[in-house]
Every structure is written in C-alpha cells, then in structure tokens.
Design a protein around this motif. Sequence first.
Motif, PDB file in Angstrom:
ATOM      1  N   MET A   1     -10.990 -18.558  14.428  1.00 33.69           N
ATOM      2  CA  MET A   1     -11.636 -17.786  15.466  1.00 33.69           C
ATOM      3  C   MET A   1     -13.012 -17.368  14.949  1.00 33.69           C
ATOM      4  N   THR A   2     -14.026 -17.588  15.755  1.00 28.98           N
ATOM      5  CA  THR A   2     -15.380 -17.250  15.320  1.00 28.98           C
ATOM      6  C   THR A   2     -15.555 -15.737  15.242  1.00 28.98           C
ATOM      7  N   GLY A   3     -16.512 -15.342  14.445  1.00 27.89           N
ATOM      8  CA  GLY A   3     -16.807 -13.922  14.308  1.00 27.89           C
ATOM      9  C   GLY A   3     -17.257 -13.306  15.609  1.00 27.89           C
ATOM     10  N   ASP A   4     -18.000 -14.069  16.422  1.00 30.75           N
ATOM     11  CA  ASP A   4     -18.458 -13.556  17.715  1.00 30.75           C
ATOM     12  C   ASP A   4     -17.282 -13.152  18.596  1.00 30.75           C
ATOM     13  N   LEU A   5     -16.299 -14.039  18.706  1.00 29.54           N
ATOM     14  CA  LEU A   5     -15.152 -13.738  19.558  1.00 29.54           C
ATOM     15  C   LEU A   5     -14.374 -12.558  18.999  1.00 29.54           C
ATOM     16  N   ALA A   6     -14.144 -12.532  17.717  1.00 28.00           N
ATOM     17  CA  ALA A   6     -13.405 -11.425  17.111  1.00 28.00           C
ATOM     18  C   ALA A   6     -14.119 -10.103  17.365  1.00 28.00           C
ATOM     19  N   ALA A   7     -15.435 -10.101  17.219  1.00 29.93           N
ATOM     20  CA  ALA A   7     -16.204  -8.873  17.450  1.00 29.93           C
ATOM     21  C   ALA A   7     -16.113  -8.434  18.916  1.00 29.93           C
ATOM     22  N   ILE A   8     -16.212  -9.373  19.831  1.00 29.97           N
ATOM     23  CA  ILE A   8     -16.096  -9.047  21.262  1.00 29.97           C
ATOM     24  C   ILE A   8     -14.730  -8.432  21.550  1.00 29.97           C
ATOM     25  N   LEU A   9     -13.701  -9.051  21.016  1.00 30.32           N
ATOM     26  CA  LEU A   9     -12.349  -8.565  21.297  1.00 30.32           C
ATOM     27  C   LEU A   9     -12.120  -7.176  20.718  1.00 30.32           C
ATOM     28  N   ARG A  10     -12.630  -6.940  19.511  1.00 33.21           N
ATOM     29  CA  ARG A  10     -12.455  -5.629  18.867  1.00 33.21           C
ATOM     30  C   ARG A  10     -13.379  -4.570  19.459  1.00 33.21           C
ATOM     31  N   GLU A  11     -14.667  -4.894  19.523  1.00 34.07           N
ATOM     32  CA  GLU A  11     -15.673  -3.883  19.853  1.00 34.07           C
ATOM     33  C   GLU A  11     -15.871  -3.671  21.353  1.00 34.07           C
ATOM     34  N   ASP A  12     -15.890  -4.744  22.110  1.00 33.66           N
ATOM     35  CA  ASP A  12     -16.133  -4.618  23.543  1.00 33.66           C
ATOM     36  C   ASP A  12     -14.846  -4.386  24.339  1.00 33.66           C
ATOM     37  N   LEU A  13     -13.809  -5.150  24.021  1.00 36.59           N
ATOM     38  CA  LEU A  13     -12.562  -5.028  24.776  1.00 36.59           C
ATOM     39  C   LEU A  13     -11.591  -4.042  24.138  1.00 36.59           C
ATOM     40  N   LYS A  14     -11.920  -3.571  22.933  1.00 34.73           N
ATOM     41  CA  LYS A  14     -11.110  -2.560  22.228  1.00 34.73           C
ATOM     42  C   LYS A  14      -9.671  -3.011  21.987  1.00 34.73           C
ATOM     43  N   LEU A  15      -9.496  -4.324  21.708  1.00 35.48           N
ATOM     44  CA  LEU A  15      -8.167  -4.824  21.378  1.00 35.48           C
ATOM     45  C   LEU A  15      -7.870  -4.497  19.919  1.00 35.48           C
ATOM     46  N   PRO A  16      -6.618  -4.239  19.575  1.00 31.90           N
ATOM     47  CA  PRO A  16      -6.269  -3.870  18.201  1.00 31.90           C
ATOM     48  C   PRO A  16      -6.500  -5.031  17.226  1.00 31.90           C
ATOM     49  N   ALA A  17      -7.203  -4.742  16.147  1.00 30.81           N
ATOM     50  CA  ALA A  17      -7.588  -5.764  15.172  1.00 30.81           C
ATOM     51  C   ALA A  17      -6.380  -6.457  14.558  1.00 30.81           C
ATOM     52  N   ASN A  18      -5.278  -5.750  14.386  1.00 25.56           N
ATOM     53  CA  ASN A  18      -4.110  -6.363  13.736  1.00 25.56           C
ATOM     54  C   ASN A  18      -3.456  -7.449  14.592  1.00 25.56           C
ATOM     55  N   GLY A  19      -3.758  -7.517  15.868  1.00 26.28           N
ATOM     56  CA  GLY A  19      -3.208  -8.555  16.736  1.00 26.28           C
ATOM     57  C   GLY A  19      -4.128  -9.733  16.936  1.00 26.28           C
ATOM     58  N   LEU A  20      -5.285  -9.713  16.298  1.00 25.24           N
ATOM     59  CA  LEU A  20      -6.294 -10.747  16.529  1.00 25.24           C
ATOM     60  C   LEU A  20      -6.234 -11.836  15.469  1.00 25.24           C
ATOM     61  N   THR A  21      -5.190 -12.622  15.542  1.00 27.37           N
ATOM     62  CA  THR A  21      -5.049 -13.773  14.659  1.00 27.37           C
ATOM     63  C   THR A  21      -5.197 -15.032  15.497  1.00 27.37           C
TER      64      THR A  21
END
Length: 76
Positions: A1-21
């Motif tokens: 997963m690219t850093g851009d997508l991970a950042a969007i999911l964490r920072e913009d959508l506020k999804l929990p980081a531990n579920g972002l695999t």
Amino acid sequence: MTGDLAAILREDLKLPANGLTPDASLDNAGFDSLAIVELSVLLNDRYGIAIDEAEIKNASTLHQLDLLIQRKRDER
C-alpha cells in the motif's frame, strides 16, 4: 500500500492505523458507506482521479484498492 493511500486513510478518513494492512478487507479496515463516498470525493478533488463508489466497494483488499487508484492515476 502506498504511503499516499495510508496517509489518506489515517489522516483524512480517520481509520484506525492498526487495521490498515495490505490484505485487510475494506470492512476490516473500518470503511463504512460514508468513508467510501468521502474517499471517492477526496481522490477526485485532490488528485483528479475519478473512482466511483462501486469501484471502491469492489476492491477486496486495501492492496486491491491501492492498485485501482494507481491504475486510474496512470490512465489520466
């Protein structure tokens, strides 16, 4: 997963980081219908990438979602 997508999911959508695999399903990553709409709008506004909600829902994992975004970015 690219850093851009991970950042969007964490920072913009506020999804929990531990579920972002990469192998996490959208449900397991914390997506709901609102997050799918928000991601679609954000990708269009920020990157000029048109991905509708149905395409996002059809991604079986975050890795598949990442590939979809990369493909749409390359098609521009």
